[in-house]
Design a protein around this motif. Structure first.
Motif, PDB file in Angstrom:
ATOM      1  N   PRO A 294     -20.828   6.946  -4.358  1.00  0.00           N
ATOM      2  CA  PRO A 294     -19.454   6.943  -3.854  1.00  0.00           C
ATOM      3  C   PRO A 294     -19.028   5.556  -3.365  1.00  0.00           C
ATOM      4  O   PRO A 294     -19.853   4.764  -2.924  1.00  0.00           O
ATOM      5  N   TRP A 295     -17.737   5.291  -3.493  1.00  0.00           N
ATOM      6  CA  TRP A 295     -17.194   4.025  -2.982  1.00  0.00           C
ATOM      7  C   TRP A 295     -15.773   4.243  -2.485  1.00  0.00           C
ATOM      8  O   TRP A 295     -15.093   5.166  -2.897  1.00  0.00           O
ATOM      9  N   ALA A 296     -15.345   3.407  -1.593  1.00  0.00           N
ATOM     10  CA  ALA A 296     -14.035   3.530  -0.948  1.00  0.00           C
ATOM     11  C   ALA A 296     -12.958   2.954  -1.855  1.00  0.00           C
ATOM     12  O   ALA A 296     -12.425   1.864  -1.606  1.00  0.00           O
ATOM     13  N   CYS A 297     -12.613   3.683  -2.921  1.00  0.00           N
ATOM     14  CA  CYS A 297     -11.651   3.165  -3.899  1.00  0.00           C
ATOM     15  C   CYS A 297     -10.256   2.984  -3.303  1.00  0.00           C
ATOM     16  O   CYS A 297      -9.537   2.067  -3.679  1.00  0.00           O
ATOM     17  N   GLY A 298      -9.873   3.843  -2.362  1.00  0.00           N
ATOM     18  CA  GLY A 298      -8.564   3.698  -1.726  1.00  0.00           C
ATOM     19  C   GLY A 298      -8.465   2.400  -0.948  1.00  0.00           C
ATOM     20  O   GLY A 298      -7.493   1.652  -1.077  1.00  0.00           O
ATOM     21  N   ARG A 299      -9.488   2.123  -0.155  1.00  0.00           N
ATOM     22  CA  ARG A 299      -9.505   0.878   0.623  1.00  0.00           C
ATOM     23  C   ARG A 299      -9.572  -0.333  -0.308  1.00  0.00           C
ATOM     24  O   ARG A 299      -8.931  -1.356  -0.064  1.00  0.00           O
ATOM     25  N   SER A 300     -10.337  -0.216  -1.404  1.00  0.00           N
ATOM     26  CA  SER A 300     -10.424  -1.312  -2.378  1.00  0.00           C
ATOM     27  C   SER A 300      -9.075  -1.578  -3.033  1.00  0.00           C
ATOM     28  O   SER A 300      -8.697  -2.728  -3.259  1.00  0.00           O
ATOM     29  N   ALA A 301      -8.330  -0.508  -3.348  1.00  0.00           N
ATOM     30  CA  ALA A 301      -7.013  -0.668  -3.972  1.00  0.00           C
ATOM     31  C   ALA A 301      -6.043  -1.369  -3.028  1.00  0.00           C
ATOM     32  O   ALA A 301      -5.281  -2.244  -3.446  1.00  0.00           O
ATOM     33  N   VAL A 302      -6.064  -0.995  -1.752  1.00  0.00           N
ATOM     34  CA  VAL A 302      -5.189  -1.645  -0.769  1.00  0.00           C
ATOM     35  C   VAL A 302      -5.551  -3.129  -0.652  1.00  0.00           C
ATOM     36  O   VAL A 302      -4.675  -3.996  -0.636  1.00  0.00           O
ATOM     37  N   GLY A 303      -6.850  -3.430  -0.609  1.00  0.00           N
ATOM     38  CA  GLY A 303      -7.294  -4.829  -0.519  1.00  0.00           C
ATOM     39  C   GLY A 303      -6.893  -5.645  -1.736  1.00  0.00           C
ATOM     40  O   GLY A 303      -6.459  -6.790  -1.606  1.00  0.00           O
ATOM     41  N   ALA A 304      -7.016  -5.050  -2.931  1.00  0.00           N
ATOM     42  CA  ALA A 304      -6.635  -5.761  -4.152  1.00  0.00           C
ATOM     43  C   ALA A 304      -5.134  -6.031  -4.183  1.00  0.00           C
ATOM     44  O   ALA A 304      -4.690  -7.120  -4.569  1.00  0.00           O
ATOM     45  N   LEU A 305      -4.337  -5.040  -3.773  1.00  0.00           N
ATOM     46  CA  LEU A 305      -2.886  -5.235  -3.741  1.00  0.00           C
ATOM     47  C   LEU A 305      -2.515  -6.298  -2.714  1.00  0.00           C
ATOM     48  O   LEU A 305      -1.679  -7.163  -2.982  1.00  0.00           O
ATOM     49  N   ASP A 306      -3.150  -6.270  -1.543  1.00  0.00           N
ATOM     50  CA  ASP A 306      -2.879  -7.286  -0.522  1.00  0.00           C
ATOM     51  C   ASP A 306      -3.212  -8.689  -1.048  1.00  0.00           C
ATOM     52  O   ASP A 306      -2.500  -9.656  -0.774  1.00  0.00           O
ATOM     53  N   GLU A 307      -4.291  -8.792  -1.820  1.00  0.00           N
ATOM     54  CA  GLU A 307      -4.665 -10.094  -2.382  1.00  0.00           C
ATOM     55  C   GLU A 307      -3.588 -10.583  -3.351  1.00  0.00           C
ATOM     56  O   GLU A 307      -3.205 -11.754  -3.331  1.00  0.00           O
ATOM     57  N   LEU A 308      -3.071  -9.688  -4.183  1.00  0.00           N
ATOM     58  CA  LEU A 308      -1.983 -10.073  -5.087  1.00  0.00           C
ATOM     59  C   LEU A 308      -0.743 -10.502  -4.311  1.00  0.00           C
ATOM     60  O   LEU A 308      -0.078 -11.478  -4.665  1.00  0.00           O
ATOM     61  N   LEU A 309      -0.433  -9.780  -3.253  1.00  0.00           N
ATOM     62  CA  LEU A 309       0.758 -10.082  -2.447  1.00  0.00           C
ATOM     63  C   LEU A 309       0.637 -11.394  -1.686  1.00  0.00           C
ATOM     64  O   LEU A 309       1.644 -11.988  -1.304  1.00  0.00           O
ATOM     65  N   SER A 310      -0.597 -11.866  -1.474  1.00  0.00           N
ATOM     66  CA  SER A 310      -0.795 -13.110  -0.722  1.00  0.00           C
ATOM     67  C   SER A 310      -0.437 -14.346  -1.537  1.00  0.00           C
ATOM     68  O   SER A 310      -0.438 -15.458  -1.002  1.00  0.00           O
ATOM     69  N   ALA A 311      -0.091 -14.171  -2.815  1.00  0.00           N
ATOM     70  CA  ALA A 311       0.237 -15.314  -3.682  1.00  0.00           C
ATOM     71  C   ALA A 311       1.550 -15.992  -3.312  1.00  0.00           C
ATOM     72  O   ALA A 311       1.861 -17.052  -3.825  1.00  0.00           O
ATOM     73  N   GLY A 312       2.321 -15.381  -2.432  1.00  0.00           N
ATOM     74  CA  GLY A 312       3.573 -16.005  -2.025  1.00  0.00           C
ATOM     75  C   GLY A 312       4.589 -14.961  -1.643  1.00  0.00           C
ATOM     76  O   GLY A 312       4.287 -13.774  -1.613  1.00  0.00           O
ATOM     77  N   PRO A 313       5.800 -15.379  -1.364  1.00  0.00           N
ATOM     78  CA  PRO A 313       6.817 -14.409  -0.966  1.00  0.00           C
ATOM     79  C   PRO A 313       7.128 -13.443  -2.113  1.00  0.00           C
ATOM     80  O   PRO A 313       7.044 -13.804  -3.285  1.00  0.00           O
ATOM     81  N   ALA A 314       7.455 -12.226  -1.743  1.00  0.00           N
ATOM     82  CA  ALA A 314       7.807 -11.195  -2.725  1.00  0.00           C
ATOM     83  C   ALA A 314       9.319 -11.145  -2.895  1.00  0.00           C
ATOM     84  O   ALA A 314      10.070 -11.383  -1.951  1.00  0.00           O
ATOM     85  N   GLU A 315       9.731 -10.839  -4.109  1.00  0.00           N
ATOM     86  CA  GLU A 315      11.130 -10.580  -4.396  1.00  0.00           C
ATOM     87  C   GLU A 315      11.169  -9.243  -5.131  1.00  0.00           C
ATOM     88  O   GLU A 315      10.586  -9.097  -6.205  1.00  0.00           O
ATOM     89  N   CYS A 316      11.805  -8.253  -4.516  1.00  0.00           N
ATOM     90  CA  CYS A 316      11.786  -6.890  -5.039  1.00  0.00           C
ATOM     91  C   CYS A 316      13.194  -6.404  -5.359  1.00  0.00           C
ATOM     92  O   CYS A 316      14.102  -6.524  -4.544  1.00  0.00           O
ATOM     93  N   ALA A 317      13.331  -5.836  -6.555  1.00  0.00           N
ATOM     94  CA  ALA A 317      14.616  -5.292  -7.005  1.00  0.00           C
ATOM     95  C   ALA A 317      14.554  -3.770  -6.915  1.00  0.00           C
ATOM     96  O   ALA A 317      13.615  -3.157  -7.427  1.00  0.00           O
ATOM     97  N   PRO A 318      15.549  -3.157  -6.267  1.00  0.00           N
ATOM     98  CA  PRO A 318      15.554  -1.704  -6.156  1.00  0.00           C
ATOM     99  C   PRO A 318      15.849  -1.043  -7.503  1.00  0.00           C
ATOM    100  O   PRO A 318      16.598  -1.575  -8.320  1.00  0.00           O
ATOM    101  N   MET A 319      15.231   0.106  -7.718  1.00  0.00           N
ATOM    102  CA  MET A 319      15.491   0.892  -8.919  1.00  0.00           C
ATOM    103  C   MET A 319      16.624   1.866  -8.609  1.00  0.00           C
ATOM    104  O   MET A 319      16.698   2.388  -7.495  1.00  0.00           O
ATOM    105  N   PRO A 320      17.495   2.123  -9.580  1.00  0.00           N
ATOM    106  CA  PRO A 320      18.650   3.001  -9.335  1.00  0.00           C
ATOM    107  C   PRO A 320      18.277   4.484  -9.435  1.00  0.00           C
ATOM    108  O   PRO A 320      18.752   5.208 -10.302  1.00  0.00           O
ATOM    109  N   ILE A 321      17.367   4.924  -8.552  1.00  0.00           N
ATOM    110  CA  ILE A 321      16.957   6.327  -8.517  1.00  0.00           C
ATOM    111  C   ILE A 321      17.036   6.824  -7.082  1.00  0.00           C
ATOM    112  O   ILE A 321      16.969   6.034  -6.144  1.00  0.00           O
TER     113      ILE A 321
END
Length: 85
Positions: free
Chosen positions: A44-71
């Motif tokens: 077993p491994w903490a895949c949820g915690r690993s996913a959060v860490g991987a996403l945080d690493e991607l987000l650390s590349a700089g400021p985010a710019e997010c466009a809302p979806m029309p839903i």
């Protein structure tokens, strides 16, 4: 979030982030819950915690710019780019 969001982003889960303190969901993304445990041949491994860490690493590349979806959704759904200057 009908207007684009810009700023520092932090992972809240594998599917949700906070951009300048606004909670949003990443459009089209599915992932494990932060406390989820997955099983592999090695055990077993903490895949949820690993996913959060991987996403945080991607987000650390700089400021985010997010466009809302029309839903209509309980939490605004967005498509984001990070570190785009």
């Amino acid at each position: 979030a009908s207007q684009p969001l810009k700023g520092h982003a932090k992972a809240l889960s594998a599917t949700h982030i906070a951009v300048s303190d606004q909670r949003v969901k990443l459009y089209g993304i599915d992932g494990p819950d932060p406390s989820q445990v997955c099983f592999a041949p090695e055990g077993p491994w903490a895949c949820g915690r690993s996913a959060v860490g991987a996403l945080d690493e991607l987000l650390s590349a700089g400021p985010a710019e997010c466009a809302p979806m029309p839903i209509s959704a309980p939490v605004p759904e967005v498509i984001c780019f990070v570190g785009k200057d």
